[in-house]
Enzyme design. Structure first.
Site, PDB file in Angstrom:
ATOM      1  N   GLN A 277      33.813 -43.976 -51.637  1.00 24.35           N
ATOM      2  CA  GLN A 277      32.859 -44.533 -51.350  1.00 24.35           C
ATOM      3  C   GLN A 277      31.733 -44.372 -50.514  1.00 24.35           C
ATOM      4  O   GLN A 277      31.734 -43.097 -49.728  1.00 24.35           O
ATOM      5  CB  GLN A 277      31.984 -46.292 -51.668  1.00 24.35           C
ATOM      6  CG  GLN A 277      33.056 -46.500 -50.075  1.00 24.35           C
ATOM      7  CD  GLN A 277      32.812 -48.512 -50.287  1.00 24.35           C
ATOM      8  OE1 GLN A 277      32.258 -48.824 -51.304  1.00 24.35           O
ATOM      9  NE2 GLN A 277      33.852 -48.556 -48.987  1.00 24.35           N
TER      10      GLN A 277
ATOM     11  N   GLU B 110      41.595 -54.730 -47.073  1.00 24.35           N
ATOM     12  CA  GLU B 110      40.415 -54.056 -47.441  1.00 24.35           C
ATOM     13  C   GLU B 110      41.130 -52.725 -48.309  1.00 24.35           C
ATOM     14  O   GLU B 110      41.473 -51.688 -47.000  1.00 24.35           O
ATOM     15  CB  GLU B 110      39.441 -53.831 -46.422  1.00 24.35           C
ATOM     16  CG  GLU B 110      38.562 -52.722 -46.021  1.00 24.35           C
ATOM     17  CD  GLU B 110      37.616 -52.676 -46.967  1.00 24.35           C
ATOM     18  OE1 GLU B 110      37.195 -51.967 -48.262  1.00 24.35           O
ATOM     19  OE2 GLU B 110      36.807 -53.938 -46.814  1.00 24.35           O
TER      20      GLU B 110
ATOM     21  N   ASP C 145      35.256 -60.534 -50.741  1.00 30.01           N
ATOM     22  CA  ASP C 145      34.054 -60.786 -50.601  1.00 30.01           C
ATOM     23  C   ASP C 145      34.012 -58.975 -51.045  1.00 30.01           C
ATOM     24  O   ASP C 145      34.318 -58.357 -50.105  1.00 30.01           O
ATOM     25  CB  ASP C 145      33.943 -60.585 -49.345  1.00 30.01           C
ATOM     26  CG  ASP C 145      32.612 -60.306 -48.617  1.00 30.01           C
ATOM     27  OD1 ASP C 145      31.226 -60.166 -48.843  1.00 30.01           O
ATOM     28  OD2 ASP C 145      32.192 -59.630 -47.268  1.00 30.01           O
TER      29      ASP C 145
END
Length: 278
Positions: A28, A103, A153
């Protein structure tokens, strides 16, 4: 200069500030702005993720609304959350023995350690923490570990995060929870992302015996009230004695800026435009 969120083509939020870091990670576009009113801000693919000024609302409500309900939350899994805000809140519980943070983008963690120290503080240094750089869906599918609490999250359901909103993913989360386990995730704005939270509610209602919503409003998140969905194997929030929860909260000595047990219950009392769609 201005930091402008570009999540929607017809509505935007802009904050005055200075771009202090930017890079394209393998997953990203990542930017850090130093804003005048909200401090340092994390922007991923044009969407505001967190700011130093208002992060506590989102992070506290995504954490304590499940952690405090469990009688003995020793093992916690956080999927996403590379800024460390959720991890920081989880580690306030001395009873926690292990906290996994999975993550996919290691650069989010590294950049957060440098520019978002006021958010993550010393969470990544805690000996109870295990950092796993991996796709959350892959991890939950392959792990044999069980967790008392699972907190998702992740960004909105686009790109690499889309799989983290699928029925298969939620079913695998259910199997990885202990007998009293709870999971929580954000499901977007109740106004601007109506399809998202309704779809997730329908999926999760077929998996978890107990399900409820919490509503929060974070100034830098476009769309007014945002939804947090809790799935529980055993615990029903509407059967909780709020006075006992308050006593437990005080006894544990956990310090918060937003969350308290009375707000915990109040945030699950829904306005009509939401309630009618459940």
């Amino acid at each position: 200069m201005w930091c402008t969120e570009t999540l929607y083509p017809d509505i935007k939020i802009s904050l005055r500030g200075k771009l202090i870091h930017k890079e394209k990670t393998p997953y990203q576009n990542l930017k850090i702005y130093k804003t005048e009113r909200f401090g340092n801000l994390l922007l991923l693919d044009g969407a505001i993720q967190t700011t130093e000024k208002d992060e506590f609302i989102y992070h506290e409500m995504l954490t304590h609304t499940v952690m405090l309900l469990h009688s003995n939350p020793q093992s916690v899994l956080i999927i996403g959350g590379g800024d460390g805000g959720i991890l920081k809140e989880v580690l306030k519980y001395k009873i926690v023995k292990k906290a996994y943070l999975v993550e996919i983008d290691e650069r989010v963690i590294e950049v957060s350690k440098k520019y978002l120290k006021n958010i993550c503080q010393k969470a990544f240094q805690d000996k109870r923490v295990k950092i796993i750089i991996e796709d959350g869906a892959k991890f939950i599918k392959e792990t044999s570990e069980k967790f008392d609490i699972i907190i998702v999250d992740s960004p909105d359901p686009v790109g690499v995060a889309k799989v983290l909103f699928s029925p298969k993913f939620y079913k695998e989360i259910f199997t990885r929870l202990t007998e009293e386990g709870l999971m929580i995730r954000h499901t977007g704005s109740t106004i601007l992302q109506e399809d998202e939270w309704i779809k997730n509610w329908k999926i999760l209602s077929r998996i978890f015996p107990h399900l409820w919503l919490h509503l929060i409003a974070t100034p830098t998140y476009i769309g007014g009230f945002f939804s947090l969905i809790v799935g529980s194997k055993k615990i029903d929030i509407f059967k909780i004695d709020i006075d006992k929860l308050e006593k437990k909260f005080k006894k544990m000595g956990i310090k918060t800026k937003y969350y308290n047990p009375y707000l915990h219950l109040a945030s699950s009392i829904l306005p009509e435009y939401v309630r009618r769609k459940l």
